[in-house]
Design an enzyme around this catalytic site. Structure first.
Site, PDB file in Angstrom:
ATOM      1  N   LYS A 183      27.901  53.250  51.712  1.00 34.06           N
ATOM      2  CA  LYS A 183      28.166  52.068  52.539  1.00 34.06           C
ATOM      3  C   LYS A 183      29.549  52.158  53.201  1.00 34.06           C
ATOM      4  O   LYS A 183      29.756  51.630  54.292  1.00 34.06           O
ATOM      5  CB  LYS A 183      28.024  50.794  51.700  1.00 34.06           C
ATOM      6  CG  LYS A 183      26.575  50.517  51.309  1.00 34.06           C
ATOM      7  CD  LYS A 183      25.675  50.369  52.542  1.00 34.06           C
ATOM      8  CE  LYS A 183      24.243  50.038  52.210  1.00 34.06           C
ATOM      9  NZ  LYS A 183      23.395  49.811  53.387  1.00 34.06           N
TER      10      LYS A 183
ATOM     11  N   TYR B 292      26.504  54.754  45.799  1.00 32.23           N
ATOM     12  CA  TYR B 292      26.047  53.747  46.771  1.00 32.23           C
ATOM     13  C   TYR B 292      27.243  53.231  47.579  1.00 32.23           C
ATOM     14  O   TYR B 292      27.184  53.127  48.800  1.00 32.23           O
ATOM     15  CB  TYR B 292      25.343  52.600  46.051  1.00 32.23           C
ATOM     16  CG  TYR B 292      25.019  51.423  46.949  1.00 32.23           C
ATOM     17  CD1 TYR B 292      23.922  51.452  47.805  1.00 32.23           C
ATOM     18  CD2 TYR B 292      25.822  50.277  46.956  1.00 32.23           C
ATOM     19  CE1 TYR B 292      23.627  50.380  48.641  1.00 32.23           C
ATOM     20  CE2 TYR B 292      25.537  49.207  47.790  1.00 32.23           C
ATOM     21  CZ  TYR B 292      24.435  49.263  48.631  1.00 32.23           C
ATOM     22  OH  TYR B 292      24.158  48.205  49.465  1.00 32.23           O
TER      23      TYR B 292
ATOM     24  N   SER C  64      28.139  47.089  53.636  1.00 30.42           N
ATOM     25  CA  SER C  64      28.256  46.258  52.428  1.00 30.42           C
ATOM     26  C   SER C  64      29.723  46.020  52.099  1.00 30.42           C
ATOM     27  O   SER C  64      30.582  46.833  52.450  1.00 30.42           O
ATOM     28  CB  SER C  64      27.603  46.967  51.244  1.00 30.42           C
ATOM     29  OG  SER C  64      27.815  46.232  50.052  1.00 30.42           O
TER      30      SER C  64
HETATM   31  N1  LIG Z   1      20.945  42.740  48.292  1.00 28.09           N
HETATM   32  C1  LIG Z   1      22.227  42.999  48.218  1.00 28.09           C
HETATM   33  O1  LIG Z   1      22.917  42.609  47.262  1.00 28.09           O
HETATM   34  C2  LIG Z   1      22.907  43.788  49.299  1.00 28.09           C
HETATM   35  C3  LIG Z   1      24.281  43.682  49.469  1.00 28.09           C
HETATM   36  C4  LIG Z   1      24.903  44.416  50.468  1.00 28.09           C
HETATM   37  C5  LIG Z   1      24.138  45.223  51.301  1.00 28.09           C
HETATM   38  N2  LIG Z   1      22.787  45.313  51.112  1.00 28.09           N
HETATM   39  C6  LIG Z   1      22.026  46.164  52.022  1.00 28.09           C
HETATM   40  O2  LIG Z   1      21.099  45.365  52.712  1.00 28.09           O
HETATM   41  C7  LIG Z   1      20.054  46.182  53.208  1.00 28.09           C
HETATM   42  C8  LIG Z   1      18.708  45.513  52.954  1.00 28.09           C
HETATM   43  O3  LIG Z   1      18.448  45.477  51.569  1.00 28.09           O
HETATM   44  P1  LIG Z   1      17.862  44.202  50.810  1.00 28.09           P
HETATM   45  O4  LIG Z   1      18.920  43.738  49.904  1.00 28.09           O
HETATM   46  O5  LIG Z   1      17.252  43.269  51.793  1.00 28.09           O
HETATM   47  O6  LIG Z   1      16.771  44.907  49.861  1.00 28.09           O
HETATM   48  P2  LIG Z   1      15.181  44.915  49.880  1.00 28.09           P
HETATM   49  O7  LIG Z   1      14.798  45.905  48.840  1.00 28.09           O
HETATM   50  O8  LIG Z   1      14.635  43.532  49.787  1.00 28.09           O
HETATM   51  O9  LIG Z   1      14.815  45.488  51.325  1.00 28.09           O
HETATM   52  C9  LIG Z   1      14.989  46.834  51.679  1.00 28.09           C
HETATM   53  C10 LIG Z   1      13.810  47.257  52.555  1.00 28.09           C
HETATM   54  O10 LIG Z   1      14.051  48.594  53.006  1.00 28.09           O
HETATM   55  C11 LIG Z   1      12.839  49.326  52.884  1.00 28.09           C
HETATM   56  N3  LIG Z   1      13.142  50.746  52.751  1.00 28.09           N
HETATM   57  C12 LIG Z   1      13.712  51.383  51.692  1.00 28.09           C
HETATM   58  N4  LIG Z   1      13.808  52.694  51.945  1.00 28.09           N
HETATM   59  C13 LIG Z   1      13.285  52.898  53.188  1.00 28.09           C
HETATM   60  C14 LIG Z   1      13.095  54.037  54.001  1.00 28.09           C
HETATM   61  N5  LIG Z   1      13.426  55.276  53.579  1.00 28.09           N
HETATM   62  N6  LIG Z   1      12.535  53.876  55.236  1.00 28.09           N
HETATM   63  C15 LIG Z   1      12.161  52.640  55.642  1.00 28.09           C
HETATM   64  N7  LIG Z   1      12.302  51.534  54.924  1.00 28.09           N
HETATM   65  C16 LIG Z   1      12.866  51.658  53.702  1.00 28.09           C
HETATM   66  C17 LIG Z   1      12.152  48.757  51.649  1.00 28.09           C
HETATM   67  O11 LIG Z   1      10.755  49.042  51.652  1.00 28.09           O
HETATM   68  C18 LIG Z   1      12.472  47.274  51.772  1.00 28.09           C
HETATM   69  O12 LIG Z   1      11.475  46.588  52.519  1.00 28.09           O
HETATM   70  C19 LIG Z   1      20.222  47.542  52.528  1.00 28.09           C
HETATM   71  O13 LIG Z   1      20.845  48.436  53.426  1.00 28.09           O
HETATM   72  C20 LIG Z   1      21.155  47.223  51.369  1.00 28.09           C
HETATM   73  O14 LIG Z   1      21.900  48.349  50.960  1.00 28.09           O
HETATM   74  C21 LIG Z   1      22.153  44.608  50.140  1.00 28.09           C
END
Ligand SMILES: NC(=O)c1ccc[n+]([C@@H]2O[C@H](COP(=O)([O-])OP(=O)(O)OC[C@H]3O[C@@H](n4cnc5c(N)ncnc54)[C@H](O)[C@@H]3O)[C@@H](O)[C@H]2O)c1
Length: 250
Positions: A157, A153, A140
């Site tokens: 990251k 968090y 991130s």
């Molecule tokens: N959305 C943002 O603003 C953002 C920004 C930077 C990084 N990220 C990162 O992107 C990645 C994806 O997140 P997203 O934003 O698509 O969110 P999201 O909540 O839509 O998707 C996350 C998915 O991970 C699954 N998950 C959570 N814990 C789990 C576990 N222990 N085992 C297996 N699956 C698990 C959830 O069920 C969900 O389907 C994450 O690593 C998040 O930290 C998100």
């Protein structure tokens, strides 16, 4: 020409958000994909919509046996994975750092960081045998330019970003490329947790002022980067913290 023809991939956290779009685009580019998630129903729905080149697998990435089971499932059904996308992640709600309890801290580090330790242990021997591979870890911009309210968090990251670069150095001689994808705030299930306030146009506007291109990340922004970095077009790219952030980290 398809960019991932005949490649075999594992995508974690594939039931929603960035991971779901990565899985969709990988199949569209010719890959066979195992969609792993805690949420089997969600992963199954997406896998079924993608046809025979997509299979869902229930997996808690914070549990070693689940990761081992996931990799075995991939090998048995499709073959040795050429590409692994460690995308599953979780966060605490945006709040003062002293308010986050130890259980939440442990969960964040288990899901975001230790999961990659388990995955490396499971998959690197197979990739070595196979003559190489690609690992993408969803880090991130929070790990590059941290902001208040998400300290623990952000730290997780930061670990993802750094371990990706370190893996790249150590696994380069095995032809295993490792890169971190670093999105800015995106329109997914985690959005309100990151903002710490209700998702209203007024609240979004505050975050948008820090992004030069003036919008949040879309899942397709992240999946486009994930397709490129996994493809042979990125054959000489490893150890990169690849921002998908509309200029946020500048
Ligand atoms: N959305 C943002 O603003 C953002 C920004 C930077 C990084 N990220 C990162 O992107 C990645 C994806 O997140 P997203 O934003 O698509 O969110 P999201 O909540 O839509 O998707 C996350 C998915 O991970 C699954 N998950 C959570 N814990 C789990 C576990 N222990 N085992 C297996 N699956 C698990 C959830 O069920 C969900 O389907 C994450 O690593 C998040 O930290 C998100």
């Amino acid at each position: 020409m398809s960019l991932l023809n005949n490649k075999i991939a594992i995508v974690t956290g594939a039931a929603s958000g960035f991971g779901a779009q990565i899985a969709r685009d990988y199949v569209e580019e010719g890959a066979k994909v195992v969609l792993a998630d805690l949420n089997l129903e969600g992963a199954n729905q997406i896998a079924q919509s993608l046809g025979e080149n997509a299979l869902a697998f229930k997996c808690n990435v914070a549990i070693k046996d689940d990761i081992d089971g996931l990799v075995n499932f991939c090998v048995e059904n499709f073959g040795t994975p050429d590409i692994v996308v460690n995308n599953a992640g979780t966060t605490h709600r945006n709040q003062p750092l002293m308010n986050v309890d130890e259980k939440t801290f442990d969960l964040i580090f288990d899901v975001n960081v230790k999961s990659i330790f388990y995955m490396v242990k499971a998959v690197v021997p197979l990739m070595r045998e196979n003559g190489g591979g690609v690992m993408l870890n969803v880090g991130s911009v929070a790990g590059i330019r941290p902001r208040p309210g998400l300290t623990w968090y952000n730290a997780s990251k930061g670990a993802v970003n750094t371990l990706s670069r370190s893996l790249a150095v150590e696994l380069g001689p095995d032809a295993i490329r490792v890169n971190a994808i670093c999105p800015v705030l995106g329109e997914t299930g985690l959005l309100e947790h990151f903002m710490g306030v209700e998702d209203t146009p007024e609240n979004r506007a505050k975050f948008l002022t820090t992004i030069p291109l003036g919008r949040l990340a879309k899942s397709s922004d992240v999946s486009n980067a994930a397709v490129y970095l996994a493809s042979d077009k990125a054959d000489f790219i490893t150890g990169v913290e690849f921002p998908v952030d509309g200029g946020r980290v500048i």
